[in-house]
Design an enzyme around this catalytic site. Structure first.
Site, PDB file in Angstrom:
ATOM      1  N   CYS A  14      11.710  14.550 -13.608  1.00 20.29           N
ATOM      2  CA  CYS A  14      12.479  13.897 -12.743  1.00 20.29           C
ATOM      3  C   CYS A  14      13.448  14.708 -12.195  1.00 20.29           C
ATOM      4  CB  CYS A  14      13.193  12.471 -13.083  1.00 20.29           C
ATOM      5  SG  CYS A  14      14.356  13.126 -14.223  1.00 20.29           S
ATOM      6  N   CYS A  17      16.097  16.245 -14.543  1.00  9.64           N
ATOM      7  CA  CYS A  17      15.526  17.340 -15.533  1.00  9.64           C
ATOM      8  C   CYS A  17      15.794  18.425 -14.700  1.00  9.64           C
ATOM      9  CB  CYS A  17      14.019  17.198 -15.688  1.00  9.64           C
ATOM     10  SG  CYS A  17      13.570  15.544 -16.388  1.00  9.64           S
ATOM     11  N   ASP A 431      10.900  40.299  21.194  1.00 10.76           N
ATOM     12  CA  ASP A 431      10.846  41.582  21.570  1.00 10.76           C
ATOM     13  C   ASP A 431       9.724  41.661  22.511  1.00 10.76           C
ATOM     14  OD1 ASP A 431      10.864  44.611  21.018  1.00 10.76           O
ATOM     15  OD2 ASP A 431       9.174  44.399  19.878  1.00 10.76           O
ATOM     16  N   ASP A 612       8.164  43.009  15.761  1.00 11.14           N
ATOM     17  CA  ASP A 612       6.911  43.539  15.002  1.00 11.14           C
ATOM     18  C   ASP A 612       7.186  43.794  13.549  1.00 11.14           C
ATOM     19  OD1 ASP A 612       8.318  45.728  14.753  1.00 11.14           O
ATOM     20  OD2 ASP A 612       7.371  47.189  15.990  1.00 11.14           O
ATOM     21  N   ASP A 616      12.097  46.278  14.446  1.00 11.41           N
ATOM     22  CA  ASP A 616      13.131  45.103  14.652  1.00 11.41           C
ATOM     23  C   ASP A 616      13.581  44.680  13.343  1.00 11.41           C
ATOM     24  OD1 ASP A 616      12.645  45.115  17.385  1.00 11.41           O
ATOM     25  OD2 ASP A 616      10.710  44.478  17.108  1.00 11.41           O
TER      26      ASP A 616
END
Length: 716
Positions: A14, A17, A431, A612, A616
């Site tokens: 749960c 926990c 880009d 890419d 970048d």
């Protein structure tokens, strides 16, 4: 320098926990970041190896009362997932069997007095027979619950196991006492009734609910399981001219492998003979088969459709695309979404608060003069119905299903955090080269002589720039030998100079040539030999066929769209006009792109950067969500928060829609979990729910949350 380790955690059932383990790891010395996931039963921990070690992290988890162990050494991600699938299947079978046994025994005890003439609840057969079967069921069927509860209590905590143990234990202990000392109760005016069937049916519904949860969890990882099973077991390997049928594990790098029509490609490789069309839809989401010719790259696990071809194995095991995708998806599904912090804060106080409410309920019934039995029954119902399981499952189930669905759509989303952030995006920055365009420039016009072209190719072959590659390929297509260059120099973004067969070759933009004393005309790449202007060569990178459609859909989603490029203004503006982008920032270096992203964020924009994944990378990291374009074996998986497995910007539209749908599902799940408890706890406290019905309602609450998350699998 931090390291990362994945720890298997046993016994979590749960939100409480999960919260106990999460807090223990967060407070452990040397831990930089920890993510505990209830769905995967794992903790992913980043730590400083100078301050702590995996064994100390295991000890920190065990101190909370839960078992922990490191994954078995020597297993690949594929093998680990196979082992997990088998363990999950075993868990479903075991829980289902124990739930069924508890249910049958409970129903027998409940209906036996009605079906057997002369038999009553006070008959020794019911009292002592019920005691025996209940003790058996508690030890064999519910043993794991009681052992887990004892461990947690011993360490000063409380979780769902404790609530169930208290509820069923109270009913069983009371019934044991009545069975062996009925006159003690009757002499005090208390009916000597036993409630063995209640204890058994509570166990049955709790175990049954967990079995259904376990089965639902298996369904949430079905996409990952499908990826695992993509790789075939054997391959047709050709060694020393002899065809061999070998297990995939025995393939060596460089092996020649024959792939026949309809077969799965066993490993990543390069086509060396033949041609075909390959179905890559499971990895890229692209339904149309992709043409593969000599020199083309193929990915292990994809399906050859028509022709046969031979490939050279280039990437095996951990280096393969499939392996990296599986590893990335497992990390994503084990991550946490920001919304989970809300569930953590609630669950930390939830179980102690519920135990307090149960005591108040018992006291209230006693003060109202209804007696200990009514008070105990209502208190047990409160303990059972208040299970925070649904709260713990609310967010991770949505993350698991969404990342799996994303993979089927050709999207690798790196966990809950970027998945949640995507729905907030209001600006998308693109880009140009390799993102809006195909990233494969080609020569479209030139007025250079063949000899000048040959010398120019000699200079450009030393350059890694895409435009230089286009020039070299153009000359190679003419079947002309390209000479070697000496004294090569490159000025980023401007041009190159080299000595080729005794000639000084100068190529670049008009300004670059002017700086070197050459007056050049307008257009394309300007070229000079020995200080004399020779002409130009125009290179174009065509727009992707889906780019304009994607930009239109971005605008329909309400996003601002900006083109951010290091290319010339004229080239960037031309591309922008073709695909409908109004805002353009051009002629910026990588640091300029990062600065532009920072400027947009400071202006209050929530930014996704698409590039890419290599050049970048700084801008991708700066953005709120970095999206890396990727194809084939060159996927830049580490560059962004999201990786597109096919070079198609419309996949980003799908990612945003998936994020928005997931956000809604997360809110619905948490809302349901909270509303359920707000309504169910008072109902149980006031006696409207008995413990058996409460246990069934608790199980259905968890199942409803998981089922709601599974709706994401049907997202178009």
């Amino acid at each position: 320098m931090t390291e990362s380790v994945t720890i298997n955690v046993e016994g979590m059932v749960c939100a409480a926990c999960q919260s106990h383990v999460q807090r223990a790891l967060d407070q452990a010395p040397g831990v930089a970041k920890a993510a505990v996931n209830l769905m995967t039963a794992q903790a992913v921990v980043s730590f400083d190896p100078q301050k702590t070690a995996p064994t100390q992290l295991l000890a920190a988890i065990r101190e909370t009362g839960y078992d922990a162990e490191l994954p078995r050494a020597g297993l690949t991600a594929l093998e680990e997932q196979e082992a997990r699938d088998q363990a999950q299947a075993h868990e479903v079978r075991e829980l289902s069997t124990k739930a069924l046994v508890s249910f049958v025994l409970g129903m027998v005890l409940m209906f036996a007095p009605m079906l057997v003439p002369g038999l009553t609840m006070h008959d020794p057969l019911i009292r002592f027979g019920g005691a025996a079967v209940t003790l058996f069921a508690m030890i064999w069927c519910g043993g794991s619950i009681y052992r887990a509860a004892w461990k947690v209590v011993r360490h000063g905590s409380a979780d769902m196991n404790v609530l169930v143990a208290l509820g069923t234990g109270a009913a069983a202990v009371y019934s044991f006492a009545v069975s062996f000392a009925p006159h003690f109760f009757m002499s005090r005016g208390v009916a000597a009734d036993v409630y063995y069937e209640a204890a058994l049916l509570i166990l049955a519904f709790v175990l049954g609910g967990r079995a259904l949860e376990a089965q639902a969890k298996r369904r949430t990882s079905s996409a990952l399981r499908s990826l695992i099973h993509l790789q075939p077991a054997t391959a047709h390997v050709i060694r020393d001219g002899n065809p061999l049928e070998l297990a995939v594990e025995r393939i060596r790098q460089g092996d020649a492998i024959l792939v026949k029509p309809g077969e799965k490609i066993p490993v990543d490789g390069e086509v060396t003979e033949g041609s075909s069309y390959v179905d890559e839809s499971m990895l890229t989401g692209e339904p149309a088969p992709v043409a593969k010719n000599i020199g083309g790259c193929v990915i292990g696990g994809t399906v050859n459709t028509t022709g046969s071809f031979q490939l050279r194995a280039t990437a095996l095991g951990e280096a393969s695309v499939l392996f990296r995708i599986v590893t990335l998806m497992r990390q994503a599904q084990g991550s946490r979404a920001p919304m989970e912090r809300l569930a953590d804060r609630i669950s930390r106080i939830f179980v102690p608060a519920v135990m307090g409410l149960a005591l108040l309920t018992f006291a209230g019934w006693m003060l109202a003069g209804q007696g200990a039995f009514h008070g105990a029954t209502a208190a047990v119902a409160v303990l059972i119905v208040a299970c925070p399981c649904a709260m713990g499952l609310a967010v991770p189930t949505a993350v698991m299903v969404a990342t799996g669905r994303g993979a089927q759509m050709g999207l690798l989303i790196k966990g809950g955090e970027p998945l949640e952030r995507l729905h907030l995006i209001n600006t998308i920055v693109l880009d140009k080269t390799g993102t809006l365009t195909e990233g494969k420039p080609r020569v479209i016009e030139t007025n250079l002589s063949d000899e000048t072209l040959r010398l120019l190719a000699g200079a450009e072959q030393r350059s890694e720039h895409p435009l230089a590659r286009a020039v070299v390929n153009h000359v190679l297509e003419k079947h002309v030998a390209i000479p070697a260059a000496e004294n090569f120099r490159s000025v980023t973004g401007r041009g190159v100079w080299a000595r080729v067969e005794g000639h000084d070759v100068l190529a670049g933009n008009k300004t670059f040539l002017a700086e070197n004393g050459v007056v050049a005309g307008d257009g394309g790449i300007c070229v000079a030999l020995d200080g004399h202007y020779e002409g130009f060569i125009a290179v174009s990178d065509p727009l992707r066929s889906t780019t304009a459609s994607a930009v239109r859909q971005f605008k329909e989603l309400g996003l601002g769209v900006l083109l951010l490029s290091g290319d010339r203004h004229a080239a960037a503006e031309a591309i922008a006009s073709q695909c409908g982008i109004e805002y353009v920032v051009a002629e910026v270096l990588p640091e300029g792109k990062t600065a532009e992203i920072a400027r947009l964020k400071s202006a209050g924009r929530v930014v996704a950067m698409v590039g890419d994944g290599i050049n970048d990378a700084p801008a991708l990291a700066q953005a709120d969500v970095g999206i890396a374009m990727g194809t084939g074996t060159e996927i830049a998986m580490e560059a962004g928060d999201v990786t597109l497995l096919r070079p198609d910007l419309t996949a980003i539209v799908n990612a945003i829609k998936l994020s928005r749908a997931t956000w809604n599902i997360m809110r619905q799940n948490l809302g349901w979990a909270l509303i359920y408890n707000v309504l169910a706890i008072p109902a149980a406290a006031f006696g409207f729910l008995n413990p058996v019905i409460a246990s069934a309602a608790m199980a259905m609450s968890s199942i409803s949350v998981v089922s709601n998350s599974l709706r994401l699998k049907r997202l178009p």
